[in-house]
Design a protein around this motif. Structure first.
Motif, PDB file in Angstrom:
ATOM      1  N   ILE A   3     -15.223  17.318  33.571  1.00 64.35           N
ATOM      2  CA  ILE A   3     -14.874  16.346  34.595  1.00 64.35           C
ATOM      3  C   ILE A   3     -14.125  17.074  35.698  1.00 64.35           C
ATOM      4  O   ILE A   3     -13.170  17.812  35.435  1.00 64.35           O
ATOM      5  CB  ILE A   3     -13.980  15.227  34.004  1.00 64.35           C
ATOM      6  N   LYS A   4     -14.554  16.861  36.934  1.00 60.89           N
ATOM      7  CA  LYS A   4     -13.919  17.482  38.089  1.00 60.89           C
ATOM      8  C   LYS A   4     -12.880  16.521  38.665  1.00 60.89           C
ATOM      9  O   LYS A   4     -13.166  15.358  38.921  1.00 60.89           O
ATOM     10  CB  LYS A   4     -14.976  17.797  39.155  1.00 60.89           C
ATOM     11  N   VAL A   5     -11.665  17.040  38.836  1.00 65.48           N
ATOM     12  CA  VAL A   5     -10.573  16.276  39.431  1.00 65.48           C
ATOM     13  C   VAL A   5     -10.202  16.971  40.739  1.00 65.48           C
ATOM     14  O   VAL A   5     -10.007  18.184  40.758  1.00 65.48           O
ATOM     15  CB  VAL A   5      -9.338  16.246  38.499  1.00 65.48           C
ATOM     16  N   VAL A   6     -10.121  16.210  41.814  1.00 60.58           N
ATOM     17  CA  VAL A   6      -9.733  16.766  43.109  1.00 60.58           C
ATOM     18  C   VAL A   6      -8.505  16.016  43.591  1.00 60.58           C
ATOM     19  O   VAL A   6      -8.464  14.783  43.560  1.00 60.58           O
ATOM     20  CB  VAL A   6     -10.871  16.645  44.149  1.00 60.58           C
ATOM     21  N   ARG A   9      -1.828  19.132  44.767  1.00 62.60           N
ATOM     22  CA  ARG A   9      -1.154  19.708  43.595  1.00 62.60           C
ATOM     23  C   ARG A   9      -0.162  18.712  42.994  1.00 62.60           C
ATOM     24  O   ARG A   9      -0.064  18.584  41.782  1.00 62.60           O
ATOM     25  CB  ARG A   9      -0.457  21.004  43.991  1.00 62.60           C
ATOM     26  N   SER A  10       0.542  17.983  43.834  1.00 62.09           N
ATOM     27  CA  SER A  10       1.532  17.018  43.360  1.00 62.09           C
ATOM     28  C   SER A  10       0.893  15.858  42.598  1.00 62.09           C
ATOM     29  O   SER A  10       1.543  15.225  41.769  1.00 62.09           O
ATOM     30  CB  SER A  10       2.345  16.476  44.539  1.00 62.09           C
ATOM     31  N   GLU A  11      -0.378  15.581  42.841  1.00 61.01           N
ATOM     32  CA  GLU A  11      -1.083  14.490  42.168  1.00 61.01           C
ATOM     33  C   GLU A  11      -1.685  14.916  40.836  1.00 61.01           C
ATOM     34  O   GLU A  11      -1.923  14.090  39.958  1.00 61.01           O
ATOM     35  CB  GLU A  11      -2.218  13.960  43.052  1.00 61.01           C
ATOM     36  N   LEU A  12      -1.969  16.200  40.697  1.00 60.26           N
ATOM     37  CA  LEU A  12      -2.707  16.671  39.528  1.00 60.26           C
ATOM     38  C   LEU A  12      -1.936  16.505  38.223  1.00 60.26           C
ATOM     39  O   LEU A  12      -2.547  16.334  37.171  1.00 60.26           O
ATOM     40  CB  LEU A  12      -3.140  18.118  39.716  1.00 60.26           C
ATOM     41  N   SER A  13      -0.604  16.544  38.280  1.00 60.95           N
ATOM     42  CA  SER A  13       0.167  16.402  37.042  1.00 60.95           C
ATOM     43  C   SER A  13      -0.053  15.032  36.399  1.00 60.95           C
ATOM     44  O   SER A  13       0.157  14.869  35.199  1.00 60.95           O
ATOM     45  CB  SER A  13       1.657  16.644  37.298  1.00 60.95           C
ATOM     46  N   HIS A  14      -0.498  14.076  37.176  1.00 56.53           N
ATOM     47  CA  HIS A  14      -0.816  12.755  36.640  1.00 56.53           C
ATOM     48  C   HIS A  14      -2.321  12.611  36.375  1.00 56.53           C
ATOM     49  O   HIS A  14      -2.733  12.084  35.332  1.00 56.53           O
ATOM     50  CB  HIS A  14      -0.364  11.667  37.626  1.00 56.53           C
ATOM     51  N   ARG A  15      -3.131  13.102  37.291  1.00 60.44           N
ATOM     52  CA  ARG A  15      -4.572  12.879  37.218  1.00 60.44           C
ATOM     53  C   ARG A  15      -5.273  13.760  36.185  1.00 60.44           C
ATOM     54  O   ARG A  15      -6.228  13.318  35.537  1.00 60.44           O
ATOM     55  CB  ARG A  15      -5.184  13.074  38.600  1.00 60.44           C
ATOM     56  N   ASP A  37     -12.144  22.522  19.321  1.00 65.22           N
ATOM     57  CA  ASP A  37     -10.707  22.743  19.480  1.00 65.22           C
ATOM     58  C   ASP A  37     -10.352  23.564  20.717  1.00 65.22           C
ATOM     59  O   ASP A  37      -9.174  23.752  21.006  1.00 65.22           O
ATOM     60  CB  ASP A  37     -10.125  23.444  18.244  1.00 65.22           C
ATOM     61  N   VAL A  38     -11.339  24.098  21.419  1.00 64.16           N
ATOM     62  CA  VAL A  38     -11.070  24.983  22.562  1.00 64.16           C
ATOM     63  C   VAL A  38     -11.593  24.339  23.850  1.00 64.16           C
ATOM     64  O   VAL A  38     -12.747  23.902  23.912  1.00 64.16           O
ATOM     65  CB  VAL A  38     -11.710  26.372  22.353  1.00 64.16           C
ATOM     66  N   PHE A  39     -10.715  24.308  24.849  1.00 64.10           N
ATOM     67  CA  PHE A  39     -11.035  23.705  26.134  1.00 64.10           C
ATOM     68  C   PHE A  39     -10.562  24.623  27.247  1.00 64.10           C
ATOM     69  O   PHE A  39      -9.686  25.462  27.037  1.00 64.10           O
ATOM     70  CB  PHE A  39     -10.355  22.330  26.271  1.00 64.10           C
ATOM     71  N   HIS A  40     -11.146  24.445  28.424  1.00 64.15           N
ATOM     72  CA  HIS A  40     -10.746  25.247  29.586  1.00 64.15           C
ATOM     73  C   HIS A  40     -10.445  24.354  30.777  1.00 64.15           C
ATOM     74  O   HIS A  40     -11.224  23.457  31.091  1.00 64.15           O
ATOM     75  CB  HIS A  40     -11.851  26.236  29.981  1.00 64.15           C
ATOM     76  N   GLY A  41      -9.332  24.622  31.421  1.00 64.01           N
ATOM     77  CA  GLY A  41      -9.050  24.088  32.742  1.00 64.01           C
ATOM     78  C   GLY A  41      -9.526  25.145  33.718  1.00 64.01           C
ATOM     79  O   GLY A  41      -9.209  26.327  33.556  1.00 64.01           O
ATOM     80  N   GLU A  51      -2.026  28.204  51.508  1.00 67.07           N
ATOM     81  CA  GLU A  51      -0.619  28.376  51.867  1.00 67.07           C
ATOM     82  C   GLU A  51       0.092  27.059  52.139  1.00 67.07           C
ATOM     83  O   GLU A  51       1.287  27.039  52.377  1.00 67.07           O
ATOM     84  CB  GLU A  51      -0.508  29.316  53.063  1.00 67.07           C
ATOM     85  N   ASP A  52      -0.617  25.950  52.093  1.00 66.96           N
ATOM     86  CA  ASP A  52      -0.030  24.628  52.277  1.00 66.96           C
ATOM     87  C   ASP A  52       1.020  24.385  51.183  1.00 66.96           C
ATOM     88  O   ASP A  52       0.904  24.893  50.075  1.00 66.96           O
ATOM     89  CB  ASP A  52      -1.144  23.585  52.181  1.00 66.96           C
ATOM     90  N   THR A  53       2.064  23.603  51.481  1.00 75.49           N
ATOM     91  CA  THR A  53       3.094  23.320  50.483  1.00 75.49           C
ATOM     92  C   THR A  53       2.600  22.367  49.397  1.00 75.49           C
ATOM     93  O   THR A  53       3.144  22.342  48.300  1.00 75.49           O
ATOM     94  CB  THR A  53       4.366  22.720  51.135  1.00 75.49           C
ATOM     95  N   ASP A  54       1.583  21.569  49.679  1.00 75.37           N
ATOM     96  CA  ASP A  54       0.995  20.670  48.687  1.00 75.37           C
ATOM     97  C   ASP A  54      -0.525  20.698  48.864  1.00 75.37           C
ATOM     98  O   ASP A  54      -1.143  19.716  49.286  1.00 75.37           O
ATOM     99  CB  ASP A  54       1.546  19.245  48.856  1.00 75.37           C
ATOM    100  N   PRO A  55      -1.144  21.847  48.509  1.00 79.63           N
ATOM    101  CA  PRO A  55      -2.576  22.013  48.774  1.00 79.63           C
ATOM    102  C   PRO A  55      -3.457  21.118  47.895  1.00 79.63           C
ATOM    103  O   PRO A  55      -3.028  20.624  46.859  1.00 79.63           O
ATOM    104  CB  PRO A  55      -2.817  23.488  48.446  1.00 79.63           C
ATOM    105  N   VAL A  56      -4.691  20.950  48.346  1.00 81.03           N
ATOM    106  CA  VAL A  56      -5.698  20.225  47.576  1.00 81.03           C
ATOM    107  C   VAL A  56      -6.382  21.222  46.637  1.00 81.03           C
ATOM    108  O   VAL A  56      -6.820  22.287  47.065  1.00 81.03           O
ATOM    109  CB  VAL A  56      -6.726  19.549  48.509  1.00 81.03           C
ATOM    110  N   TYR A  57      -6.433  20.849  45.367  1.00 83.88           N
ATOM    111  CA  TYR A  57      -7.064  21.676  44.341  1.00 83.88           C
ATOM    112  C   TYR A  57      -8.251  20.943  43.739  1.00 83.88           C
ATOM    113  O   TYR A  57      -8.268  19.715  43.678  1.00 83.88           O
ATOM    114  CB  TYR A  57      -6.087  21.957  43.192  1.00 83.88           C
ATOM    115  N   GLN A  58      -9.194  21.748  43.257  1.00 78.97           N
ATOM    116  CA  GLN A  58     -10.249  21.260  42.376  1.00 78.97           C
ATOM    117  C   GLN A  58      -9.846  21.734  40.985  1.00 78.97           C
ATOM    118  O   GLN A  58      -9.569  22.914  40.803  1.00 78.97           O
ATOM    119  CB  GLN A  58     -11.590  21.877  42.716  1.00 78.97           C
ATOM    120  N   TYR A  59      -9.781  20.839  40.036  1.00 79.47           N
ATOM    121  CA  TYR A  59      -9.432  21.211  38.665  1.00 79.47           C
ATOM    122  C   TYR A  59     -10.469  20.590  37.748  1.00 79.47           C
ATOM    123  O   TYR A  59     -10.677  19.385  37.762  1.00 79.47           O
ATOM    124  CB  TYR A  59      -8.031  20.702  38.305  1.00 79.47           C
TER     125      TYR A  59
END
Length: 149
Positions: A3-6, A9-15, A37-41, A51-59
């Motif tokens: 599952i791709k989460v976009v 960075r501040s939102e990812l700790s919840h999403r 038993d094995v997963f990857h982020g 370099e943004d202070t709150d960049p957008v990530y794909q996780y």
């Protein structure tokens, strides 16, 4: 497969934990899982260069499969080509995460190596060491940083 989460960075700790919960709840519907038993982020290396202070990530929250068959609804295929990685353990409290990134950056510099921004940085979670779902009181997973050839 995963599952791709976009999000910022501040939102990812919840999403991201919500995505892990969804992936785990659907594990039985995923054909050909290599190790339950094995997963990857997975995060594109280029996302870490922002370099943004709150960049957008794909996780991506993922599990390895033997072959991509029919994709269950809501899941996507992610191909991560074979690479050479620097492996850094992340062990301890939340401060261990930033410390691991600093450690690998120092190692890269000392070795005259570079991280490959065109590849995925991986977090390898073995549920026998650390669950992918919260609560996250202590961390025990591996950070794999792709190396430029």
């Amino acid at each position: 497969m995963g599952i791709k989460v976009v999000g910022r960075r501040s939102e990812l700790s919840h999403r991201v934990p919500l995505a892990w919960l969804e992936l785990l709840s659907r594990l039985d519907s995923i054909p050909g899982v290599v190790d339950r038993d094995v997963f990857h982020g997975c995060v594109p290396g280029s996302d870490h260069a922002q370099e943004d202070t709150d960049p957008v990530y794909q996780y991506w929250v993922t599990t390895a499969v033997r072959a991509v068959a029919a994709l269950p609804d809501g899941l996507k295929a992610l191909a991560v080509p074979a690479r050479t990685y620097a492996l850094t353990p992340v062990q301890g409290g939340a401060e261990a995460i930033d410390a691991a990134y600093v450690q690998v950056a120092q190692w890269l510099d000392a070795q005259g190596r570079r991280s490959d921004a065109e590849s995925f940085v991986l977090e390898r979670y073995d549920q026998r060491r650390q669950r992918v779902t919260p609560p996250y009181e202590r961390f025990d997973y591996d950070l794999l940083t792709p190396l430029c050839p």
